[in-house]
Write a protein that holds these residues in place. Structure first.
Motif, PDB file in Angstrom:
ATOM      1  N   VAL A 297     -12.640  49.744  16.401  1.00 55.83           N
ATOM      2  CA  VAL A 297     -14.485  50.450  16.833  1.00 55.83           C
ATOM      3  C   VAL A 297     -15.099  51.396  17.527  1.00 55.83           C
ATOM      4  O   VAL A 297     -15.599  51.935  16.199  1.00 55.83           O
ATOM      5  CB  VAL A 297     -14.743  49.351  17.626  1.00 55.83           C
ATOM      6  CG1 VAL A 297     -16.118  49.799  17.998  1.00 55.83           C
ATOM      7  CG2 VAL A 297     -14.143  47.934  17.393  1.00 55.83           C
ATOM      8  N   PHE A 298     -13.847  52.275  17.390  1.00 58.37           N
ATOM      9  CA  PHE A 298     -13.723  53.789  18.110  1.00 58.37           C
ATOM     10  C   PHE A 298     -14.379  54.540  16.449  1.00 58.37           C
ATOM     11  O   PHE A 298     -15.338  55.631  16.228  1.00 58.37           O
ATOM     12  CB  PHE A 298     -12.871  54.576  18.774  1.00 58.37           C
ATOM     13  CG  PHE A 298     -13.012  56.025  19.274  1.00 58.37           C
ATOM     14  CD1 PHE A 298     -13.922  56.384  20.086  1.00 58.37           C
ATOM     15  CD2 PHE A 298     -12.455  56.503  17.798  1.00 58.37           C
ATOM     16  CE1 PHE A 298     -13.761  58.213  19.766  1.00 58.37           C
ATOM     17  CE2 PHE A 298     -12.024  58.100  18.807  1.00 58.37           C
ATOM     18  CZ  PHE A 298     -13.479  58.650  19.154  1.00 58.37           C
ATOM     19  N   PHE A 299     -13.368  54.531  15.429  1.00 62.47           N
ATOM     20  CA  PHE A 299     -13.351  54.940  14.090  1.00 62.47           C
ATOM     21  C   PHE A 299     -14.531  55.621  13.397  1.00 62.47           C
ATOM     22  O   PHE A 299     -15.113  55.538  12.363  1.00 62.47           O
ATOM     23  CB  PHE A 299     -12.245  54.610  13.261  1.00 62.47           C
ATOM     24  CG  PHE A 299     -10.746  55.467  14.256  1.00 62.47           C
ATOM     25  CD1 PHE A 299     -10.841  56.947  14.210  1.00 62.47           C
ATOM     26  CD2 PHE A 299      -9.618  54.731  14.758  1.00 62.47           C
ATOM     27  CE1 PHE A 299      -9.843  57.850  15.143  1.00 62.47           C
ATOM     28  CE2 PHE A 299      -8.759  55.953  15.160  1.00 62.47           C
ATOM     29  CZ  PHE A 299      -8.599  57.171  15.286  1.00 62.47           C
TER      30      PHE A 299
ATOM     31  N   PRO B 275     -10.270  48.184  19.754  1.00 65.02           N
ATOM     32  CA  PRO B 275     -10.924  49.397  20.021  1.00 65.02           C
ATOM     33  C   PRO B 275     -10.804  50.514  19.493  1.00 65.02           C
ATOM     34  O   PRO B 275     -11.726  51.560  19.204  1.00 65.02           O
ATOM     35  CB  PRO B 275     -10.493  49.814  21.363  1.00 65.02           C
ATOM     36  CG  PRO B 275     -10.335  48.072  21.842  1.00 65.02           C
ATOM     37  CD  PRO B 275      -9.024  47.481  20.716  1.00 65.02           C
ATOM     38  N   LEU B 276      -9.494  50.418  18.917  1.00 67.93           N
ATOM     39  CA  LEU B 276      -9.262  51.936  17.908  1.00 67.93           C
ATOM     40  C   LEU B 276      -9.912  51.982  16.918  1.00 67.93           C
ATOM     41  O   LEU B 276     -10.843  53.165  16.385  1.00 67.93           O
ATOM     42  CB  LEU B 276      -7.731  52.681  17.385  1.00 67.93           C
ATOM     43  CG  LEU B 276      -7.314  52.816  19.095  1.00 67.93           C
ATOM     44  CD1 LEU B 276      -5.408  51.795  18.481  1.00 67.93           C
ATOM     45  CD2 LEU B 276      -8.079  53.699  19.145  1.00 67.93           C
TER      46      LEU B 276
ATOM     47  N   GLY C  16     -17.352  54.055  14.719  1.00 68.94           N
ATOM     48  CA  GLY C  16     -18.461  54.428  14.709  1.00 68.94           C
ATOM     49  C   GLY C  16     -18.334  55.908  14.800  1.00 68.94           C
ATOM     50  O   GLY C  16     -19.393  56.096  14.691  1.00 68.94           O
ATOM     51  N   LEU C  17     -16.923  56.303  14.660  1.00 76.30           N
ATOM     52  CA  LEU C  17     -16.906  57.812  13.876  1.00 76.30           C
ATOM     53  C   LEU C  17     -18.004  58.610  12.910  1.00 76.30           C
ATOM     54  O   LEU C  17     -18.368  59.460  12.653  1.00 76.30           O
ATOM     55  CB  LEU C  17     -16.080  58.302  14.151  1.00 76.30           C
ATOM     56  CG  LEU C  17     -15.310  59.078  15.540  1.00 76.30           C
ATOM     57  CD1 LEU C  17     -13.929  59.571  15.501  1.00 76.30           C
ATOM     58  CD2 LEU C  17     -16.255  60.125  16.140  1.00 76.30           C
ATOM     59  N   TRP C  18     -17.387  56.982  11.909  1.00 77.26           N
ATOM     60  CA  TRP C  18     -17.855  57.322   9.932  1.00 77.26           C
ATOM     61  C   TRP C  18     -19.334  57.586  10.508  1.00 77.26           C
ATOM     62  O   TRP C  18     -19.739  57.911   9.448  1.00 77.26           O
ATOM     63  CB  TRP C  18     -16.782  56.313   9.979  1.00 77.26           C
ATOM     64  CG  TRP C  18     -16.974  56.570   8.318  1.00 77.26           C
ATOM     65  CD1 TRP C  18     -16.966  57.251   7.093  1.00 77.26           C
ATOM     66  CD2 TRP C  18     -17.725  54.961   7.560  1.00 77.26           C
ATOM     67  NE1 TRP C  18     -17.668  56.443   5.980  1.00 77.26           N
ATOM     68  CE2 TRP C  18     -18.277  55.662   6.176  1.00 77.26           C
ATOM     69  CE3 TRP C  18     -18.527  54.469   8.588  1.00 77.26           C
ATOM     70  CZ2 TRP C  18     -18.177  54.896   5.455  1.00 77.26           C
ATOM     71  CZ3 TRP C  18     -19.099  53.593   7.210  1.00 77.26           C
ATOM     72  CH2 TRP C  18     -19.942  53.649   5.777  1.00 77.26           C
TER      73      TRP C  18
END
Length: 147
Positions: A120-122, A117-118, A124-126
């Protein structure tokens, strides 16, 4: 005819439902607190972190299941015998598997559950950052003298 068939089926299933709960009395320490308040506090804190194997959505401290009562009695008995909560938790994990604990230990098997999940989160931010950069560059007036 259908009603009679349904009644016969229910009558056949009723004895199984009635016999599902045992007639045995609850374990000695299932619903009885330890005389030593410090030991009872340790046992209660540990019981909050162990999952009922019958309910699976409740801790053994909150569950009314017969198995949860047996597990509470085991916890209180082991705490009264002087065992440490970490050793008792390890015993339950060895017996029932790691899911019995609400505080799972980090392991190679559980690591992806926390790491993916971390990642995927990063990602997504990128992607969002790139999208905003692209929009802001498209919104700027051109430098070709068209004003």
């Amino acid at each position: 005819m259908r009603h009679w068939l349904a009644l016969i089926l229910m009558a056949m299933l009723l004895p199984g439902v009635v016999q599902a709960d045992s007639n045995l009395p609850p374990a000695a320490l299932a619903n009885t607190q330890l005389p030593d308040a410090k030991q009872e506090a340790e046992a209660k804190a540990l019981m909050e972190t162990l999952r009922c194997v019958v309910c699976q959505g409740q801790s053994i401290a909150d569950s009314n299941a017969e198995m949860a009562g047996d597990m509470r009695a085991l916890v209180r008995g082991k705490v009264a015998a002087g065992e440490k909560p970490d050793a008792i938790r390890a015993w339950f994990i060895e017996r029932y598997g790691p899911w019995v604990s609400y505080k799972p230990e980090m392991s190679a098997i559980a690591a992806p559950v926390w790491i993916v999940p971390l990642v995927v989160f990063f990602i997504g931010l990128w992607l969002v950052r790139g999208r905003f950069r692209q929009r802001s560059s498209n919104a700027r007036p051109s430098d070709k003298g068209e004003a």
